[in-house]
Design a protein around this motif. Sequence first.
Motif, PDB file in Angstrom:
ATOM      1  N   SER A   4     -10.010  24.862  10.397  1.00 47.85           N
ATOM      2  CA  SER A   4     -10.283  24.534   9.088  1.00 47.85           C
ATOM      3  C   SER A   4     -10.370  25.695   8.294  1.00 47.85           C
ATOM      4  O   SER A   4     -10.060  25.792   6.879  1.00 47.85           O
ATOM      5  CB  SER A   4     -11.608  23.975   9.053  1.00 47.85           C
ATOM      6  N   GLY A 139      -9.584  19.697   2.753  1.00 45.43           N
ATOM      7  CA  GLY A 139      -8.359  19.900   4.151  1.00 45.43           C
ATOM      8  C   GLY A 139      -7.419  20.898   3.409  1.00 45.43           C
ATOM      9  O   GLY A 139      -6.391  21.318   4.357  1.00 45.43           O
ATOM     10  N   GLN A 245     -14.468  19.261   6.373  1.00 41.76           N
ATOM     11  CA  GLN A 245     -13.418  20.227   6.263  1.00 41.76           C
ATOM     12  C   GLN A 245     -13.536  21.182   5.504  1.00 41.76           C
ATOM     13  O   GLN A 245     -14.059  21.247   4.304  1.00 41.76           O
ATOM     14  CB  GLN A 245     -12.191  19.428   5.666  1.00 41.76           C
TER      15      GLN A 245
END
Length: 264
Positions: A4, A139, A245
């Motif tokens: 991430s 993300g 995320q």
Amino acid sequence: MEQSIGNPIYEVNRNSEPMLADNIGMSIGSRIREARLAAKLTQKALAQRVGMAQASLSELETGESQGTTMVASFAAALGVNALWLETGKGTMLGGNASASSEAPFIEADALFPGAVRVVVGNEPDTVAVPRVRLRLRAGIAQFDTEPDMNGDGHEQVPRAVLTALRLDPRNLLALRVRGMSMEPMLFEDDVIIIDKSDTKPVSREVYAVNFDGEACIKQLIYRGGQWYLHSINPDHGPVNVQSGQCSLVGRVVYQPGRVVTGRL
């Protein structure tokens, strides 16, 4: 977390480059001890101020431990010149003795390890850093910006800061702090400067963060084998980065207007 953030997770010692000291026979631990005694602090009291175990401080002062990455924190806690503390150059309680009285005095900032605060005699030359708002998506490590047009849309950063930190102005962005989670370190609408090229996760550094598509300013803490987004305000608890995320947008390297007026 590695996926991430997009960078390997490992500790980085920002003070790892050797520096020659004027008082060669004196270690950084010896200077910490000298300054601690001058400030009439016990090892326990100083260790608590900087967030270090007393045993670790004792090892540092006796020379069993040869160095520390917490020079800025020690300098602020002891009220001494960070350059003197790290290298032995200059004087304990002031700037470099050879510096011009009109030159800016650069001192490390305990709130942002690796950053600096500036005291100026005369207004220094400055560089205009664009002030922006971040446009993020959950993300996605990449980000877009839009101008924050308050005034001329820029923050003026002293050239002395860029020189001291070896910063490339092309990598810098100015952001406004939103929310109260970092009080009393940072308040709503405070402006901070980030280096978007510096996204290596380092414990106790402060970053602009993309967490689930929302922009926030947080301290990154590594504890018990896990990474956390840490808020200074006790009303906001730590957040494990694996709960969402997370990507690092850039490290906070400077806050315009931070001026040394005495011991923190």
